[in-house]
Design a protein around this motif. Structure first.
Motif, PDB file in Angstrom:
ATOM      1  N   LYS A  40     -64.799  -0.882  48.868  1.00  0.00           N
ATOM      2  CA  LYS A  40     -65.358  -2.110  48.304  1.00  0.00           C
ATOM      3  C   LYS A  40     -65.084  -2.201  46.806  1.00  0.00           C
ATOM      4  O   LYS A  40     -64.836  -3.291  46.282  1.00  0.00           O
ATOM      5  CB  LYS A  40     -66.857  -2.175  48.562  1.00  0.00           C
ATOM      6  CG  LYS A  40     -67.194  -2.414  50.005  1.00  0.00           C
ATOM      7  CD  LYS A  40     -68.683  -2.464  50.217  1.00  0.00           C
ATOM      8  CE  LYS A  40     -69.024  -2.647  51.676  1.00  0.00           C
ATOM      9  NZ  LYS A  40     -70.470  -2.683  51.907  1.00  0.00           N
ATOM     10  N   LEU A  43     -61.550  -3.438  46.320  1.00  0.00           N
ATOM     11  CA  LEU A  43     -61.484  -4.879  46.515  1.00  0.00           C
ATOM     12  C   LEU A  43     -62.047  -5.628  45.312  1.00  0.00           C
ATOM     13  O   LEU A  43     -61.490  -6.646  44.884  1.00  0.00           O
ATOM     14  CB  LEU A  43     -62.222  -5.279  47.790  1.00  0.00           C
ATOM     15  CG  LEU A  43     -61.560  -4.906  49.104  1.00  0.00           C
ATOM     16  CD1 LEU A  43     -62.446  -5.301  50.271  1.00  0.00           C
ATOM     17  CD2 LEU A  43     -60.201  -5.540  49.224  1.00  0.00           C
ATOM     18  N   ASP A  44     -63.152  -5.126  44.762  1.00  0.00           N
ATOM     19  CA  ASP A  44     -63.723  -5.759  43.578  1.00  0.00           C
ATOM     20  C   ASP A  44     -62.789  -5.645  42.377  1.00  0.00           C
ATOM     21  O   ASP A  44     -62.693  -6.570  41.564  1.00  0.00           O
ATOM     22  CB  ASP A  44     -65.084  -5.142  43.237  1.00  0.00           C
ATOM     23  CG  ASP A  44     -66.152  -5.525  44.241  1.00  0.00           C
ATOM     24  OD1 ASP A  44     -65.975  -6.532  44.953  1.00  0.00           O
ATOM     25  OD2 ASP A  44     -67.177  -4.815  44.313  1.00  0.00           O
ATOM     26  N   ASP A  47     -60.235  -8.200  42.781  1.00  0.00           N
ATOM     27  CA  ASP A  47     -60.844  -9.502  42.519  1.00  0.00           C
ATOM     28  C   ASP A  47     -60.927  -9.769  41.018  1.00  0.00           C
ATOM     29  O   ASP A  47     -60.620 -10.869  40.556  1.00  0.00           O
ATOM     30  CB  ASP A  47     -62.225  -9.547  43.161  1.00  0.00           C
ATOM     31  CG  ASP A  47     -62.864 -10.917  43.080  1.00  0.00           C
ATOM     32  OD1 ASP A  47     -62.131 -11.912  42.957  1.00  0.00           O
ATOM     33  OD2 ASP A  47     -64.101 -10.982  43.152  1.00  0.00           O
ATOM     34  N   TYR A  83     -60.490 -12.115  49.225  1.00  0.00           N
ATOM     35  CA  TYR A  83     -61.600 -12.726  49.948  1.00  0.00           C
ATOM     36  C   TYR A  83     -61.350 -12.769  51.450  1.00  0.00           C
ATOM     37  O   TYR A  83     -62.303 -12.708  52.236  1.00  0.00           O
ATOM     38  CB  TYR A  83     -61.908 -14.112  49.401  1.00  0.00           C
ATOM     39  CG  TYR A  83     -62.613 -14.049  48.071  1.00  0.00           C
ATOM     40  CD1 TYR A  83     -63.760 -13.285  47.907  1.00  0.00           C
ATOM     41  CD2 TYR A  83     -62.120 -14.724  46.969  1.00  0.00           C
ATOM     42  CE1 TYR A  83     -64.397 -13.201  46.703  1.00  0.00           C
ATOM     43  CE2 TYR A  83     -62.751 -14.660  45.749  1.00  0.00           C
ATOM     44  CZ  TYR A  83     -63.906 -13.895  45.622  1.00  0.00           C
ATOM     45  OH  TYR A  83     -64.528 -13.826  44.419  1.00  0.00           O
ATOM     46  N   LYS A  86     -62.289  -9.228  52.471  1.00  0.00           N
ATOM     47  CA  LYS A  86     -63.747  -9.081  52.409  1.00  0.00           C
ATOM     48  C   LYS A  86     -64.423  -9.812  53.566  1.00  0.00           C
ATOM     49  O   LYS A  86     -65.389  -9.306  54.159  1.00  0.00           O
ATOM     50  CB  LYS A  86     -64.289  -9.610  51.082  1.00  0.00           C
ATOM     51  CG  LYS A  86     -64.119  -8.681  49.926  1.00  0.00           C
ATOM     52  CD  LYS A  86     -64.766  -9.263  48.680  1.00  0.00           C
ATOM     53  CE  LYS A  86     -64.669  -8.340  47.502  1.00  0.00           C
ATOM     54  NZ  LYS A  86     -65.361  -8.887  46.309  1.00  0.00           N
ATOM     55  N   TYR A  89     -63.854  -7.851  56.766  1.00  0.00           N
ATOM     56  CA  TYR A  89     -64.715  -6.659  56.738  1.00  0.00           C
ATOM     57  C   TYR A  89     -66.163  -7.045  57.040  1.00  0.00           C
ATOM     58  O   TYR A  89     -66.865  -6.358  57.780  1.00  0.00           O
ATOM     59  CB  TYR A  89     -64.592  -6.003  55.370  1.00  0.00           C
ATOM     60  CG  TYR A  89     -65.267  -4.666  55.255  1.00  0.00           C
ATOM     61  CD1 TYR A  89     -64.732  -3.538  55.853  1.00  0.00           C
ATOM     62  CD2 TYR A  89     -66.454  -4.522  54.536  1.00  0.00           C
ATOM     63  CE1 TYR A  89     -65.352  -2.307  55.753  1.00  0.00           C
ATOM     64  CE2 TYR A  89     -67.084  -3.305  54.431  1.00  0.00           C
ATOM     65  CZ  TYR A  89     -66.528  -2.199  55.035  1.00  0.00           C
ATOM     66  OH  TYR A  89     -67.148  -0.995  54.935  1.00  0.00           O
ATOM     67  N   TRP A  90     -66.607  -8.176  56.490  1.00  0.00           N
ATOM     68  CA  TRP A  90     -67.974  -8.638  56.710  1.00  0.00           C
ATOM     69  C   TRP A  90     -68.182  -9.040  58.165  1.00  0.00           C
ATOM     70  O   TRP A  90     -69.203  -8.718  58.769  1.00  0.00           O
ATOM     71  CB  TRP A  90     -68.262  -9.811  55.779  1.00  0.00           C
ATOM     72  CG  TRP A  90     -69.630 -10.370  55.909  1.00  0.00           C
ATOM     73  CD1 TRP A  90     -70.789  -9.822  55.472  1.00  0.00           C
ATOM     74  CD2 TRP A  90     -69.984 -11.603  56.547  1.00  0.00           C
ATOM     75  NE1 TRP A  90     -71.847 -10.634  55.782  1.00  0.00           N
ATOM     76  CE2 TRP A  90     -71.376 -11.732  56.449  1.00  0.00           C
ATOM     77  CE3 TRP A  90     -69.246 -12.593  57.175  1.00  0.00           C
ATOM     78  CZ2 TRP A  90     -72.042 -12.826  56.958  1.00  0.00           C
ATOM     79  CZ3 TRP A  90     -69.924 -13.685  57.688  1.00  0.00           C
ATOM     80  CH2 TRP A  90     -71.305 -13.792  57.579  1.00  0.00           C
TER      81      TRP A  90
END
Length: 98
Positions: A40, A43-44, A47, A83, A86, A89-90
Motif C-alpha cells: 500500500k 501505491l501511495d 500516487d 487507482y 487500489k 485490491y479493495w
C-alpha cells in the motif's frame, strides 16, 4: 489580470514542498515489516509521484513552455493506473470468502 512570473515559481516551489512533505509518512511505511503495508505504501508513493507530475506539468506547461505539458498526461496516466490497482485490491478484499 496578469500574474507576475515570480509568483508562479513560488507556487510551484510550495507545491513541490507540499508533495515532498507528503512523502515522509509513505517512506516510513515502506520501511515496515508488514508486506501488505509496504504494498500500500508503494501505491501511495506512485500516487504522490503522479500528482506531482500532474500539477508540475500543468504549471510548467502553462507558464514556461507548452513542451512540458506532456508531464500532465504522464501524471494522469500514472494516477489512473494506481487507482485501478487500489480499486481492484479493495474489491478483492471485500469479496466474501466461502
Amino acid at each position: 489580470m496578469n500574474i507576475p512570473g515570480w509568483s508562479v515559481w513560488i507556487v510551484l516551489g510550495l507545491a513541490a514542498l507540499l508533495q515532498a512533505l507528503g512523502l515522509v509518512p509513505v517512506i516510513r511505511r515502506l520501511r515496515g515489516s508488514d508486506s501488505a503495508m509496504r504494498f500500500k505504501a508503494r501505491l501511495d508513493l506512485l500516487d504522490v509521484i503522479g500528482s506531482l507530475l500532474l500539477f508540475g506539468g500543468l504549471l510548467l506547461g502553462l507558464v514556461v513552455a507548452e513542451s512540458w505539458f506532456w508531464l500532465t498526461f504522464a501524471g494522469f496516466a500514472l494516477m489512473t493506473a494506481v487507482y485501478v490497482v487500489k480499486g481492484a485490491y479493495w474489491l478483492r478484499a471485500r469479496r466474501p470468502t466461502a
